[in-house]
Design an enzyme around this catalytic site. Structure first.
Site, PDB file in Angstrom:
ATOM      1  N   GLN A   1     137.862  22.130 100.468  1.00 34.79           N
ATOM      2  CA  GLN A   1     136.488  21.789 100.098  1.00 34.79           C
ATOM      3  C   GLN A   1     136.306  21.679  98.587  1.00 34.79           C
ATOM      4  OE1 GLN A   1     135.099  25.738 101.702  1.00 34.79           O
ATOM      5  NE2 GLN A   1     133.681  25.651  99.949  1.00 34.79           N
TER       6      GLN A   1
ATOM      7  N   HIS B   1     129.965  31.999 104.458  1.00 36.65           N
ATOM      8  CA  HIS B   1     131.113  31.087 104.529  1.00 36.65           C
ATOM      9  C   HIS B   1     131.355  30.653 105.967  1.00 36.65           C
ATOM     10  CE1 HIS B   1     134.622  29.083 103.111  1.00 36.65           C
ATOM     11  NE2 HIS B   1     135.510  29.916 103.654  1.00 36.65           N
TER      12      HIS B   1
ATOM     13  N   ASN C   1     140.748  28.217 107.290  1.00 35.52           N
ATOM     14  CA  ASN C   1     139.863  28.138 106.135  1.00 35.52           C
ATOM     15  C   ASN C   1     139.921  26.729 105.548  1.00 35.52           C
ATOM     16  OD1 ASN C   1     138.074  28.972 104.172  1.00 35.52           O
ATOM     17  ND2 ASN C   1     139.367  30.594 103.350  1.00 35.52           N
TER      18      ASN C   1
ATOM     19  N   CYS D   1     131.523  24.405 102.951  1.00 34.47           N
ATOM     20  CA  CYS D   1     132.359  25.013 103.985  1.00 34.47           C
ATOM     21  C   CYS D   1     131.827  24.732 105.382  1.00 34.47           C
ATOM     22  CB  CYS D   1     132.465  26.510 103.757  1.00 34.47           C
ATOM     23  SG  CYS D   1     130.861  27.350 103.685  1.00 34.47           S
TER      24      CYS D   1
END
Length: 409
Positions: free
Chosen positions: A102, A246, A266, A108
């Protein structure tokens, strides 16, 4: 060591900045070394490592990558039969795209959203397609998202349904900026569509396990601790809070050394964590590790969506018949009762298949929390006109000078 770090991650600084970055780097390395010494003694179940964030303070890093997430919006919770396969990894079933990045943009939520949509579509069709985060960043503002300044996965799903789908990453590439002007022609080139989405019941680990057994699931966590910033490998099991900031993707679960864990994808590139992933401990209180059980959701791919509702038309009674796949069970604040509310937008009108005998008008008038434009339909009636305008077993409830047809409990 600092010179090697700069070379490895392509870092360069002005003369004035160099000393400050070196001081921050030194402080972070001390933290990493102290933690890893304790890890070697068995104090921790995971270790830390120098990564691309090692020249950033915790506060600076959090400000660049994390954003508070709205935990108070309406939820569309769906309970699943509880099941635990012992170990699931959707990466082994061609349902997870490679790790993305990102960059310094609080987007996110868009990566979490594309990840779960990619997974749902792959499971339904056997075809894994990398989807456009930038489309969500630029185009889902009316649903309540704010591009690099944060957003929610459910708002991204709502946009995707209203838009009719998402395009590919290749067609609408990520720029780590925005929201910019929505490129409507690209956004109309749909590669994947979803029919609906569901929220996992809050603070219910068994339900989240059941959902991840079914497909990759979008989850929210608090990730603003230094230990998360420099996580390298092992099962993360530490105090990290429940102030969700997040969006990530749960792609499976497993067990090692007697510790059950989540496999979490992630969006910080492959140089962070275990090649972009983190293992996060299960069975850490009701809210879960870093709040992972608090706000999770997943989409239903269009191909596998089935009409399970006994309602023959839109705008039916959620109880006991359920809603159609393109509807949300809605209760308007200030009104008794509920109803099945189809999704809508400026480009997607409300469905016209009303229950038999209904003379109320279907209008795109409802805004979900955080939205700046309507996202759902309601049957609008006249409070003075009586209940015969509304479907059978529903009544016209007055609010703000108009009426809305709802079904009483």
């Amino acid at each position: 060591m600092f010179a090697e770090f700069k070379q490895t991650f392509g870092k360069s600084y002005s003369v004035a900045e160099e000393a400050a970055r070196f001081a921050t780097f030194t402080k972070n390395v001390e933290l990493i070394n102290k933690h890893n010494a304790e890890f070697a003694q068995g104090v921790h179940t995971y270790d830390l490592g120098i990564n691309q964030f090692a020249d950033m303070s915790r506060e600076e890093w959090a400000a660049a990558y994390l954003r508070p997430m709205n935990t108070t919006r309406p939820r569309n919770e769906v309970s699943l039969p509880e099941v635990n396969a012992g170990a699931v990894d959707w990466r082994d079933h061609n349902a997870v795209t490679p790790i993305k990045n990102q960059a310094q943009c609080g987007s996110c939520w868009s990566f979490s959203s594309t990840g779960s949509i990619e997974g749902a579509h792959a499971i339904a069709t056997g075809n894994l397609v990398s989807l456009s985060e930038q489309q969500l960043v630029d185009c889902s503002v009316p649903q309540g998202n704010h591009g690099c300044e944060g957003g929610l996965m459910d708002y991204a799903f709502t946009y995707t349904i209203a838009n009719g789908g998402l395009t590919t990453e290749a067609n609408y590439p990520y720029t780590a900026t925005g929201p910019n002007t929505c490129e409507t022609a690209k956004a109309a080139d749909h590669a994947v569509s979803i029919a609906s989405y569901a929220d996992v019941p809050q603070n219910n680990e068994a339900q989240l396990i059941a959902a991840v057994t079914k497909q990759p699931v979008s989850v929210a966590i608090e990730a603003d601790q230094s230990q998360f910033q420099f996580y390298k490998s092992g099962v993360f099991k530490d105090a990290c809070g429940t102030q969700l900031d997040h969006g990530v993707l749960a792609v499976g679960y497993g067990t090692t050394g007697g510790q059950d864990y989540w496999i979490v994808k992630n969006s910080w590139g492959t140089s962070w964590g275990q090649s972009g992933y983190i293992l996060m401990a299960q069975h850490v209180g009701a809210t879960g590790i870093c709040g992972i059980n608090m706000m999770s959701s997943y989409p239903e791919a269009s191909k596998v969506s089935v009409q399970v509702s006994a309602n023959p038309t839109h705008y039916g009674d959620p109880k006991p018949d359920g809603c159609l796949s393109d509807e949300l069970s809605v209760q308007v604040q200030g009104l008794a009762g509920d109803f099945c509310s189809p999704y809508c937008s400026t480009s997607k009108p409300c469905p016209s298949d009303l229950p038999a005998g209904t003379t109320a008008t279907a209008e795109c008038v409802l805004e979900t929390a955080g939205s700046s434009q309507p996202t759902n339909c309601a049957l609008i009636c006249s409070p003075q006109g009586g209940n015969d305008q509304c479907p059978a077993n529903s009544t016209c409830k007055p609010i703000s000078g108009i009426g809305v047809c709802t079904y009483d409990d």
